[in-house]
Motif scaffolding. Structure first.
Motif, PDB file in Angstrom:
ATOM      1  N   ARG A  65      -4.740 -17.132  14.094  1.00 37.56           N
ATOM      2  CA  ARG A  65      -4.468 -17.762  15.039  1.00 37.56           C
ATOM      3  C   ARG A  65      -4.893 -19.246  15.340  1.00 37.56           C
ATOM      4  NH1 ARG A  65      -6.958 -14.588  18.130  1.00 37.56           N
ATOM      5  NH2 ARG A  65      -8.814 -15.724  18.611  1.00 37.56           N
ATOM      6  N   GLU A  66      -6.095 -19.550  14.580  1.00 35.88           N
ATOM      7  CA  GLU A  66      -6.707 -20.945  14.577  1.00 35.88           C
ATOM      8  C   GLU A  66      -6.275 -21.678  13.414  1.00 35.88           C
ATOM      9  OE1 GLU A  66     -10.904 -20.642  15.457  1.00 35.88           O
ATOM     10  OE2 GLU A  66     -10.711 -19.782  17.439  1.00 35.88           O
ATOM     11  N   GLU A  67      -5.983 -21.219  12.283  1.00 36.36           N
ATOM     12  CA  GLU A  67      -5.787 -22.014  10.966  1.00 36.36           C
ATOM     13  C   GLU A  67      -4.424 -21.630  10.506  1.00 36.36           C
ATOM     14  OE1 GLU A  67      -8.949 -21.895   8.139  1.00 36.36           O
ATOM     15  OE2 GLU A  67     -10.252 -21.596   9.813  1.00 36.36           O
ATOM     16  N   LEU A  68      -4.078 -20.420  10.079  1.00 40.59           N
ATOM     17  CA  LEU A  68      -2.690 -20.199   9.462  1.00 40.59           C
ATOM     18  C   LEU A  68      -1.620 -20.627   9.990  1.00 40.59           C
ATOM     19  CD1 LEU A  68      -1.563 -19.300   6.885  1.00 40.59           C
ATOM     20  CD2 LEU A  68      -1.951 -16.716   7.900  1.00 40.59           C
ATOM     21  N   VAL A  69      -1.326 -20.251  11.390  1.00 45.97           N
ATOM     22  CA  VAL A  69      -0.125 -20.398  12.114  1.00 45.97           C
ATOM     23  C   VAL A  69       0.071 -21.898  12.158  1.00 45.97           C
ATOM     24  CG1 VAL A  69      -0.046 -18.056  13.344  1.00 45.97           C
ATOM     25  CG2 VAL A  69      -1.037 -20.295  14.484  1.00 45.97           C
ATOM     26  N   HIS A  70      -0.831 -22.618  11.977  1.00 43.60           N
ATOM     27  CA  HIS A  70      -0.512 -24.334  12.241  1.00 43.60           C
ATOM     28  C   HIS A  70      -0.041 -24.766  10.653  1.00 43.60           C
ATOM     29  CE1 HIS A  70      -2.053 -23.926  16.079  1.00 43.60           C
ATOM     30  NE2 HIS A  70      -3.200 -23.164  15.697  1.00 43.60           N
ATOM     31  N   LEU A  71      -0.159 -24.243   9.848  1.00 45.49           N
ATOM     32  CA  LEU A  71       0.134 -24.706   8.401  1.00 45.49           C
ATOM     33  C   LEU A  71       1.687 -25.152   8.276  1.00 45.49           C
ATOM     34  CD1 LEU A  71      -2.020 -22.407   5.907  1.00 45.49           C
ATOM     35  CD2 LEU A  71      -2.529 -24.793   6.988  1.00 45.49           C
ATOM     36  N   GLY A  73       5.186 -24.940   7.089  1.00 47.27           N
ATOM     37  CA  GLY A  73       6.159 -23.731   6.614  1.00 47.27           C
ATOM     38  C   GLY A  73       6.211 -22.486   7.285  1.00 47.27           C
ATOM     39  N   VAL A  74       5.143 -22.403   8.447  1.00 49.04           N
ATOM     40  CA  VAL A  74       5.115 -21.505   9.348  1.00 49.04           C
ATOM     41  C   VAL A  74       6.077 -21.450  10.515  1.00 49.04           C
ATOM     42  CG1 VAL A  74       3.572 -20.037  11.220  1.00 49.04           C
ATOM     43  CG2 VAL A  74       2.890 -20.738   8.909  1.00 49.04           C
ATOM     44  N   ARG A  75       6.928 -20.691  10.789  1.00 51.97           N
ATOM     45  CA  ARG A  75       7.941 -20.732  12.024  1.00 51.97           C
ATOM     46  C   ARG A  75       7.703 -20.164  13.147  1.00 51.97           C
ATOM     47  NH1 ARG A  75      13.516 -18.744  10.003  1.00 51.97           N
ATOM     48  NH2 ARG A  75      14.023 -19.015  12.229  1.00 51.97           N
ATOM     49  N   LYS A  76       7.678 -20.675  14.233  1.00 54.83           N
ATOM     50  CA  LYS A  76       7.249 -20.223  15.430  1.00 54.83           C
ATOM     51  C   LYS A  76       8.546 -19.629  16.432  1.00 54.83           C
ATOM     52  CE  LYS A  76       4.921 -21.233  19.898  1.00 54.83           C
ATOM     53  NZ  LYS A  76       4.008 -22.327  20.553  1.00 54.83           N
ATOM     54  N   HIS A  77       8.729 -18.465  16.564  1.00 53.87           N
ATOM     55  CA  HIS A  77       9.752 -17.845  17.592  1.00 53.87           C
ATOM     56  C   HIS A  77       9.168 -17.607  19.015  1.00 53.87           C
ATOM     57  CE1 HIS A  77      11.926 -16.978  13.911  1.00 53.87           C
ATOM     58  NE2 HIS A  77      11.053 -16.591  13.244  1.00 53.87           N
ATOM     59  N   ALA A  78       9.487 -18.650  19.650  1.00 56.98           N
ATOM     60  CA  ALA A  78       9.198 -18.625  21.104  1.00 56.98           C
ATOM     61  C   ALA A  78      10.214 -19.099  22.095  1.00 56.98           C
ATOM     62  CB  ALA A  78       7.844 -19.367  21.181  1.00 56.98           C
ATOM     63  N   PRO A  79      10.520 -18.615  23.013  1.00 59.21           N
ATOM     64  CA  PRO A  79      10.103 -16.971  23.327  1.00 59.21           C
ATOM     65  C   PRO A  79      10.961 -15.939  22.576  1.00 59.21           C
ATOM     66  CG  PRO A  79      11.167 -17.664  25.311  1.00 59.21           C
ATOM     67  CD  PRO A  79      11.197 -18.926  24.307  1.00 59.21           C
ATOM     68  N   THR A  80      10.602 -14.743  22.136  1.00 62.47           N
ATOM     69  CA  THR A  80      11.470 -14.101  21.505  1.00 62.47           C
ATOM     70  C   THR A  80      12.052 -13.293  22.652  1.00 62.47           C
ATOM     71  OG1 THR A  80       9.374 -12.182  21.471  1.00 62.47           O
ATOM     72  CG2 THR A  80       9.789 -13.639  19.499  1.00 62.47           C
ATOM     73  N   ARG A  81      13.442 -12.721  22.337  1.00 61.70           N
ATOM     74  CA  ARG A  81      13.776 -11.784  23.423  1.00 61.70           C
ATOM     75  C   ARG A  81      13.772 -10.453  23.056  1.00 61.70           C
ATOM     76  NH1 ARG A  81      17.651 -13.799  20.297  1.00 61.70           N
ATOM     77  NH2 ARG A  81      19.421 -12.351  19.614  1.00 61.70           N
ATOM     78  N   ARG A  82      14.009  -9.319  24.035  1.00 64.31           N
ATOM     79  CA  ARG A  82      13.974  -8.176  23.992  1.00 64.31           C
ATOM     80  C   ARG A  82      15.139  -7.727  23.020  1.00 64.31           C
ATOM     81  NH1 ARG A  82      15.999  -3.774  26.439  1.00 64.31           N
ATOM     82  NH2 ARG A  82      14.668  -1.883  26.442  1.00 64.31           N
ATOM     83  N   ILE A 153       5.454 -16.227   8.813  1.00 65.44           N
ATOM     84  CA  ILE A 153       4.696 -16.954   7.717  1.00 65.44           C
ATOM     85  C   ILE A 153       4.985 -16.546   6.402  1.00 65.44           C
ATOM     86  CG2 ILE A 153       2.331 -16.993   6.714  1.00 65.44           C
ATOM     87  CD1 ILE A 153       1.471 -15.546   9.535  1.00 65.44           C
ATOM     88  N   PRO A 154       5.442 -17.526   5.558  1.00 72.47           N
ATOM     89  CA  PRO A 154       6.102 -17.169   4.135  1.00 72.47           C
ATOM     90  C   PRO A 154       5.056 -16.409   3.370  1.00 72.47           C
ATOM     91  CG  PRO A 154       6.453 -19.355   4.764  1.00 72.47           C
ATOM     92  CD  PRO A 154       5.451 -19.156   6.026  1.00 72.47           C
ATOM     93  N   ARG A 155       5.598 -15.470   2.509  1.00 75.59           N
ATOM     94  CA  ARG A 155       4.614 -14.600   1.659  1.00 75.59           C
ATOM     95  C   ARG A 155       3.719 -15.389   0.678  1.00 75.59           C
ATOM     96  NH1 ARG A 155       5.468 -12.492  -3.481  1.00 75.59           N
ATOM     97  NH2 ARG A 155       4.357 -10.636  -3.746  1.00 75.59           N
ATOM     98  N   ASP A 156       4.263 -16.400   0.331  1.00 80.16           N
ATOM     99  CA  ASP A 156       3.436 -17.236  -0.668  1.00 80.16           C
ATOM    100  C   ASP A 156       2.383 -17.910   0.196  1.00 80.16           C
ATOM    101  OD1 ASP A 156       4.787 -16.512  -2.851  1.00 80.16           O
ATOM    102  OD2 ASP A 156       6.242 -18.197  -2.803  1.00 80.16           O
ATOM    103  N   LEU A 157       2.537 -18.412   1.201  1.00 82.72           N
ATOM    104  CA  LEU A 157       1.654 -19.319   2.055  1.00 82.72           C
ATOM    105  C   LEU A 157       0.625 -18.084   2.343  1.00 82.72           C
ATOM    106  CD1 LEU A 157       0.652 -21.828   3.463  1.00 82.72           C
ATOM    107  CD2 LEU A 157       2.315 -21.195   5.292  1.00 82.72           C
ATOM    108  N   PHE A 158       0.944 -17.093   3.089  1.00 88.85           N
ATOM    109  CA  PHE A 158       0.050 -15.917   3.204  1.00 88.85           C
ATOM    110  C   PHE A 158      -1.013 -15.800   2.184  1.00 88.85           C
ATOM    111  CE2 PHE A 158      -1.497 -11.671   4.315  1.00 88.85           C
ATOM    112  CZ  PHE A 158      -2.222 -11.913   5.848  1.00 88.85           C
ATOM    113  N   ILE A 159      -0.435 -15.306   0.830  1.00 89.88           N
ATOM    114  CA  ILE A 159      -1.274 -15.015  -0.287  1.00 89.88           C
ATOM    115  C   ILE A 159      -2.193 -15.835  -0.336  1.00 89.88           C
ATOM    116  CG2 ILE A 159      -0.992 -14.674  -2.516  1.00 89.88           C
ATOM    117  CD1 ILE A 159       1.538 -12.649  -1.958  1.00 89.88           C
TER     118      ILE A 159
END
Length: 189
Positions: A65-71, A73-82, A153-159
């Motif tokens: 929450r504090e580091e990874l999602v701000h890098l 290449g990370v895409r934010k989907h907001a708001p998602t729909r049902r 989060i892209p796989r390579d970024l997460f790894i």
């Protein structure tokens, strides 16, 4: 007075109601059934989440929450729909997801089209991580149950993020083990 007087009230037969009245009553009934099902599913999710500890450690959730999602290449989907599909079975597993808010269901569909619910992901959890190492196609699908915010989060970024913090791999392994244990308990039940 008699207590029965307090409980008695005039009732109508469906034949006494106008067509519009019956339609409104049917729509209200259908909406309440949907609300009851959603409430049950969310209650089940909360109970199973508490019973099996917090699937993902607070430390892992905080790092993401504090580091990874701000890098980059990370895409934010907001708001998602049902009912929004986040990924389908057999799709490439080139991303991991972090659910900040809302609920997501993990499911498989049979050849007959019937859904089998595998898991309900509550806020503060990652999902789609099972194929991280193999890079093979996804075995299940993910669909939004309740609107919220999801990070892709892209796989390579997460790894790379986990490799730079070796304790992350222990948390990811614990998460996978807990989910496998939960699935086995559901099947044995």
């Amino acid at each position: 007075g008699d207590h029965r007087d307090l409980l008695s009230f005039p009732t109508r037969r469906s034949s006494d109601l106008s067509l519009n009245g019956r339609r409104r009553r049917r729509k209200t009934c259908e909406k309440s059934k949907v609300a009851e099902r959603l409430h049950f599913m969310l209650s089940f999710c909360a109970v199973s989440h508490i019973m099996l500890e917090n699937h993902m450690s607070a430390a892992l959730s905080k790092l993401i929450r504090e580091e990874l999602v701000h890098l980059d290449g990370v895409r934010k989907h907001a708001p998602t729909r049902r009912a929004m599909s986040l990924y389908a079975a057999e799709s490439p597993s080139d991303t991991v997801f972090y659910l900040e808010s809302g609920f997501v269901k993990i499911l498989r569909r049979g050849k007959d089209g019937k859904e089998v619910l595998i898991n309900i992901i509550p806020p503060g959890q990652i999902f789609g991580e099972l194929e991280l190492h193999t890079g093979g196609p996804r075995l299940s699908a993910a669909e939004v149950m309740q609107e919220g915010v999801v990070y892709e989060i892209p796989r390579d970024l997460f790894i790379g993020f986990c490799d730079a913090r070796p304790e992350m791999w222990r948390h990811v392994a614990e998460l996978s083990i807990n989910r496998q244990r939960e699935l086995e308990q559901k099947i044995a039940w």
